[in-house]
Design an enzyme around this catalytic site. Structure first.
Site, PDB file in Angstrom:
ATOM      1  N   GLY A 123       0.863  -1.580  -0.014  1.00 51.56           N
ATOM      2  CA  GLY A 123       0.121   0.213  -0.035  1.00 51.56           C
ATOM      3  C   GLY A 123       1.257   0.965   0.077  1.00 51.56           C
ATOM      4  N   CYS A 124       0.251   2.260   0.541  1.00 45.71           N
ATOM      5  CA  CYS A 124       0.887   3.596   0.429  1.00 45.71           C
ATOM      6  C   CYS A 124       2.111   3.843   1.154  1.00 45.71           C
ATOM      7  CB  CYS A 124       0.390   4.727   0.899  1.00 45.71           C
ATOM      8  SG  CYS A 124       0.181   6.226   1.644  1.00 45.71           S
ATOM      9  N   PHE A 125       3.644   4.132   0.140  1.00 41.95           N
ATOM     10  CA  PHE A 125       4.395   3.732   0.536  1.00 41.95           C
ATOM     11  C   PHE A 125       5.555   4.883   2.172  1.00 41.95           C
ATOM     12  CE2 PHE A 125       6.820   5.594  -3.764  1.00 41.95           C
ATOM     13  CZ  PHE A 125       6.319   6.632  -3.088  1.00 41.95           C
TER      14      PHE A 125
END
Length: 217
Positions: A57-59
């Site tokens: 997901g969002c890093f």
């Protein structure tokens, strides 16, 4: 947030990319003070250090979890799994590169094993959601384990099965994590590196099952 592609593009339709990145990276990790892209091969990481790659997901929030893990020497965020060379963040978010947001982790295996990192990976995101994590929808949010050796592959496959059996027992669907040999890692723009150290109250997406990795595994 919505309306982004949830299917990978045909490779002949992905963006062409470019020969070189459009930016220069900082030399040092903002938090750990170590070389940002430390490597055992060129001597910028300690002898015996190993490298692992994760998409969850969002890093921004994903990288923070790993840099806070004892035994991790350095982390960096970037793009992996697609075909567009040296993409930009906007290009990846368009869904037209086939990359997922990834975290590169350099670690000391005498302190934290690859298996330990994979277990943490499964605990801090939901590996059953396909092309999304929570409200983050798109191919760049897919779950991925990119292995650099046969040993990492065997560990990734074994632990995926263990966790998959456990969450299935609890009513979750099948794990959709992409497991494949490591593709090229394209480092993300400087503003994304250690983003949550720069913006402490910034966005964190930690969609997860809430199920701990089985203690007997």
């Amino acid at each position: 947030m919505f309306g982004r592609p949830t299917q990978l593009f045909p490779e002949d339709r992905t963006l062409a990319g470019r020969d070189q990145a459009l930016f220069d990276l900082p030399a040092k990790h903002r938090v750990l003070g170590t070389p940002l892209l430390a490597s055992p091969e060129d001597g910028t990481a300690p002898e015996g250090a190993e490298v692992a790659y994760f998409g969850l997901g969002c890093f921004w929030g994903a990288e923070e979890i790993f840099w806070q893990t004892p035994g991790v020497y350095s982390t960096a965020v970037g793009y992996q799994g697609g075909t567009t060379a040296n993409p930009t963040y906007d290009e990846v978010c368009s869904g037209q590169t086939n990359h997922t947001e990834a975290v590169r982790v350099v670690f000391d295996p005498t302190v934290v094993s690859y298996a330990d990192l994979v277990k943490k990976f499964f605990e801090v995101h939901d590996p059953t959601q396909g092309m999304r994590q929570g409200n983050d929808v798109g191919t760049q949010y897919r779950s991925a384990l990119y292995y650099v050796s046969d040993a990492q592959r065997e560990t990734a496959e074994e632990l995926t099965k263990v966790y998959g059996d456990e969450i299935a027992r609890r009513g979750y669907g099948e794990i959709t994590t992409e497991i494949r040999e490591v593709p090229t890692f394209y480092a993300a723009e400087p503003a994304h590196q250690q983003y949550l150290d720069r913006v402490p109250n910034g966005y964190r997406c930690h969609a997860n099952t809430g199920i701990a990795f089985p203690a007997t595994a």
